[in-house]
Design an enzyme around this catalytic site. Structure first.
Site, PDB file in Angstrom:
ATOM      1  N   ASP A 109       0.802  -1.299  -0.013  1.00 47.21           N
ATOM      2  CA  ASP A 109       0.017  -0.167  -0.085  1.00 47.21           C
ATOM      3  C   ASP A 109       0.962   1.466  -0.011  1.00 47.21           C
ATOM      4  O   ASP A 109       2.072   1.000   0.388  1.00 47.21           O
ATOM      5  CB  ASP A 109      -0.899  -0.026   1.145  1.00 47.21           C
ATOM      6  CG  ASP A 109      -1.918  -0.901   1.165  1.00 47.21           C
ATOM      7  OD1 ASP A 109      -2.369  -1.503   0.246  1.00 47.21           O
ATOM      8  OD2 ASP A 109      -2.605  -1.144   2.264  1.00 47.21           O
ATOM      9  N   ARG A 142      -1.388  -0.581  -8.393  1.00 48.87           N
ATOM     10  CA  ARG A 142      -2.871  -0.249  -8.039  1.00 48.87           C
ATOM     11  C   ARG A 142      -2.820   1.216  -8.208  1.00 48.87           C
ATOM     12  O   ARG A 142      -2.292   1.931  -7.355  1.00 48.87           O
ATOM     13  CB  ARG A 142      -3.098  -0.766  -6.784  1.00 48.87           C
ATOM     14  CG  ARG A 142      -4.524  -0.263  -6.212  1.00 48.87           C
ATOM     15  CD  ARG A 142      -4.692  -0.302  -4.685  1.00 48.87           C
ATOM     16  NE  ARG A 142      -4.530  -1.693  -4.119  1.00 48.87           N
ATOM     17  CZ  ARG A 142      -4.415  -1.782  -3.044  1.00 48.87           C
ATOM     18  NH1 ARG A 142      -3.944  -1.059  -2.187  1.00 48.87           N
ATOM     19  NH2 ARG A 142      -4.363  -3.258  -2.495  1.00 48.87           N
TER      20      ARG A 142
HETATM   21  P1  FDA Z   1     -14.067   9.565  -4.636  1.00 50.79           P
HETATM   22  O1  FDA Z   1     -13.436   9.951  -3.294  1.00 50.79           O
HETATM   23  O2  FDA Z   1     -14.025  10.742  -5.608  1.00 50.79           O
HETATM   24  O3  FDA Z   1     -15.404   9.109  -4.638  1.00 50.79           O
HETATM   25  C1  FDA Z   1     -16.307   8.765  -5.598  1.00 50.79           C
HETATM   26  C2  FDA Z   1     -17.467   8.273  -5.184  1.00 50.79           C
HETATM   27  O4  FDA Z   1     -17.197   6.899  -4.509  1.00 50.79           O
HETATM   28  C3  FDA Z   1     -18.046   8.982  -4.129  1.00 50.79           C
HETATM   29  O5  FDA Z   1     -18.946  10.028  -4.716  1.00 50.79           O
HETATM   30  C4  FDA Z   1     -18.993   7.886  -3.409  1.00 50.79           C
HETATM   31  O6  FDA Z   1     -20.083   7.542  -4.132  1.00 50.79           O
HETATM   32  C5  FDA Z   1     -18.004   6.500  -3.316  1.00 50.79           C
HETATM   33  N1  FDA Z   1     -17.181   6.508  -2.341  1.00 50.79           N
HETATM   34  C6  FDA Z   1     -15.798   7.024  -2.185  1.00 50.79           C
HETATM   35  N2  FDA Z   1     -15.287   6.613  -1.160  1.00 50.79           N
HETATM   36  C7  FDA Z   1     -16.327   6.150  -0.270  1.00 50.79           C
HETATM   37  C8  FDA Z   1     -16.474   5.896   1.038  1.00 50.79           C
HETATM   38  N3  FDA Z   1     -15.344   5.775   1.781  1.00 50.79           N
HETATM   39  N4  FDA Z   1     -17.750   5.401   1.481  1.00 50.79           N
HETATM   40  C9  FDA Z   1     -18.817   5.507   0.679  1.00 50.79           C
HETATM   41  N5  FDA Z   1     -18.836   5.867  -0.500  1.00 50.79           N
HETATM   42  C10 FDA Z   1     -17.628   5.901  -0.944  1.00 50.79           C
HETATM   43  N6  FDA Z   1      -5.250   5.438  -0.786  1.00 50.79           N
HETATM   44  C11 FDA Z   1      -4.018   5.430  -0.509  1.00 50.79           C
HETATM   45  O7  FDA Z   1      -3.377   6.491  -0.477  1.00 50.79           O
HETATM   46  N7  FDA Z   1      -3.112   4.127  -0.555  1.00 50.79           N
HETATM   47  C12 FDA Z   1      -3.399   3.180  -0.873  1.00 50.79           C
HETATM   48  O8  FDA Z   1      -2.711   2.284  -0.745  1.00 50.79           O
HETATM   49  C13 FDA Z   1      -4.906   2.822  -1.103  1.00 50.79           C
HETATM   50  N8  FDA Z   1      -5.225   1.549  -1.349  1.00 50.79           N
HETATM   51  C14 FDA Z   1      -6.492   1.665  -1.738  1.00 50.79           C
HETATM   52  C15 FDA Z   1      -7.088   0.195  -2.262  1.00 50.79           C
HETATM   53  C16 FDA Z   1      -8.416  -0.022  -2.755  1.00 50.79           C
HETATM   54  C17 FDA Z   1      -8.867  -1.131  -3.283  1.00 50.79           C
HETATM   55  C18 FDA Z   1      -9.256   1.191  -2.789  1.00 50.79           C
HETATM   56  C19 FDA Z   1     -10.704   1.234  -3.533  1.00 50.79           C
HETATM   57  C20 FDA Z   1      -8.761   2.743  -2.266  1.00 50.79           C
HETATM   58  C21 FDA Z   1      -7.429   2.685  -1.893  1.00 50.79           C
HETATM   59  N9  FDA Z   1      -6.985   3.705  -1.308  1.00 50.79           N
HETATM   60  C22 FDA Z   1      -5.845   3.980  -1.089  1.00 50.79           C
HETATM   61  C23 FDA Z   1      -7.977   4.858  -0.965  1.00 50.79           C
HETATM   62  C24 FDA Z   1      -8.151   5.784  -2.322  1.00 50.79           C
HETATM   63  O9  FDA Z   1      -7.016   6.887  -2.356  1.00 50.79           O
HETATM   64  C25 FDA Z   1      -9.168   7.046  -2.228  1.00 50.79           C
HETATM   65  O10 FDA Z   1      -9.093   7.649  -0.957  1.00 50.79           O
HETATM   66  C26 FDA Z   1     -10.713   5.996  -2.070  1.00 50.79           C
HETATM   67  O11 FDA Z   1     -10.815   5.257  -3.141  1.00 50.79           O
HETATM   68  C27 FDA Z   1     -11.721   6.909  -2.706  1.00 50.79           C
HETATM   69  O12 FDA Z   1     -11.631   7.652  -3.841  1.00 50.79           O
HETATM   70  P2  FDA Z   1     -12.516   7.143  -5.210  1.00 50.79           P
HETATM   71  O13 FDA Z   1     -11.471   6.909  -5.945  1.00 50.79           O
HETATM   72  O14 FDA Z   1     -13.547   6.117  -4.570  1.00 50.79           O
HETATM   73  O15 FDA Z   1     -13.143   8.548  -5.397  1.00 50.79           O
END
Ligand code: FDA
Length: 308
Positions: free
Chosen positions: A132, A185
């Site tokens: 990560d 990732r």
């Molecule tokens: P964004 O935050 O723009 O959200 C888009 C939409 O997704 C929202 O409007 C909502 O509908 C939904 N959503 C997003 N987060 C949600 C939540 N917590 N609860 C409910 N709905 C939600 N970060 C990092 O810094 N280091 C890492 O190693 C990882 N590893 C990682 C693994 C995996 C499998 C995932 C999915 C994410 C990570 N992350 C991470 C976290 C990542 O950086 C980020 O903070 C979150 O995925 C939220 O960003 P989105 O891309 O979902 O978009």
């Protein structure tokens, strides 16, 4: 950065709140939406159930920034047990590890050696270790460790890393990782970063995410696009169709408990989906970062808490 997001990220680092929450039953009950349970067995049970729904998983034994070498080795031991159990139970699962949990802030060599041991174990089991990505003070050292391990005999392809689209440096990091055949990732990034290193506006982060996901999709290596953002997912699907990239050549990744509807829909459309499943007693910082991403989750959790 919106005030609520900053507040939750600040709370994620608050030690008193953390001690109180992790030991309270209310806290544990609230966190169960995003955390599989306290024990390894809980995580394996949830992994099996997610596999049955047609999705792969990656398992995260929660914990960050250990303060002794003994703690780092104890944290690693849980991952060694996971690799054994994944193989024994024939789960479609790999592991996600934070280097600070392996002692990175105590001694870089210690964390590197522990990660190498895990990569060797993963390789023997035909499995894979994902490192990560944490805050930007650790980006370079994390990439250095992953690149060193990937270059070792027999370990090529057994270790991969995470790139955060909010960092300005990410495009050049991806170019280097692709040149070395390292699995990435891609996520947006979950930490609070200054404007000197990261795009402050969501629109710029999103634009960069789309650009970087195109670079990954075009490469011959199998990568993961980690997001719940339907716009990011739609852009990736469109790019794949336009460039004749088959769905089997990449995967979408999402967090346990987040957008389960979208996870299921992607599986039905024939895409590979992997669910990131965290478990363990040290769930507080992880949980607070999830609230920071979507402060409306607080209302959601509260409603469900009182409904039960
Ligand atoms: P964004 O935050 O723009 O959200 C888009 C939409 O997704 C929202 O409007 C909502 O509908 C939904 N959503 C997003 N987060 C949600 C939540 N917590 N609860 C409910 N709905 C939600 N970060 C990092 O810094 N280091 C890492 O190693 C990882 N590893 C990682 C693994 C995996 C499998 C995932 C999915 C994410 C990570 N992350 C991470 C976290 C990542 O950086 C980020 O903070 C979150 O995925 C939220 O960003 P989105 O891309 O979902 O978009």
């Amino acid at each position: 950065m919106p005030i609520l997001r900053s507040a939750f990220i600040a709370l994620s680092r608050n030690r008193m709140m953390r001690r109180f929450s992790e030991s309270s039953s209310v806290g544990r009950r609230l966190s169960s939406r995003f955390v599989a349970g306290l024990e390894l067995e809980d995580a394996l049970r949830v992994a099996e159930a997610v596999n049955r729904q047609g999705m792969a998983v990656t398992l995260d034994s929660l914990g960050e920034s250990v303060s002794t070498e003994v703690e780092a080795h104890q944290a690693a031991e849980i991952y060694h047990q996971l690799l054994d159990q994944i193989a024994a139970r024939k789960l479609n699962a790999n592991i996600s590890v934070k280097l600070t949990q392996m002692g990175l802030e105590l001694d870089r060599k210690l964390a590197g050696d522990i990660a190498e041991g895990l990569a060797r174990h993963a390789s023997v089991k035909g499995n894979f270790l994902r490192i990560d990505m944490e805050d930007s003070s650790l980006t370079q050292v994390t990439l250095d460790i992953v690149r060193r391990i990937n270059a070792l005999p027999k370990l090529r392809g057994s270790i991969g890393v995470v790139i955060q689209a909010y960092l300005y440096r990410s495009q050049s990091d991806i170019e280097q990782l692709l040149a070395e055949g390292i699995r990435v990732r891609l996520c947006k990034g979950a930490y609070k970063e200054p404007a000197e290193v990261a795009f402050p506006s969501k629109a710029d982060v999103d634009t960069n995410y789309v650009r970087l996901s195109g670079m990954l999709l075009e490469s011959p290596v199998y990568h993961g696009l980690a997001t719940h953002d339907e716009a990011m997912i739609a852009a990736a699907k469109k790019f794949a169709v336009n460039h004749r990239i088959e769905a089997s050549r990449f995967e979408f990744q999402m967090l346990y408990g987040v957008r389960r509807d979208l996870q299921r829909a992607l599986v039905q459309e024939g895409y590979n989906v992997r669910v990131y499943i965290p478990f363990g007693r040290e769930w507080y910082p992880y949980f607070m970062r999830r609230l920071a991403e979507r402060p409306a989750n607080v209302l959601f959790l509260a409603k469900n808490y009182f409904r039960n």
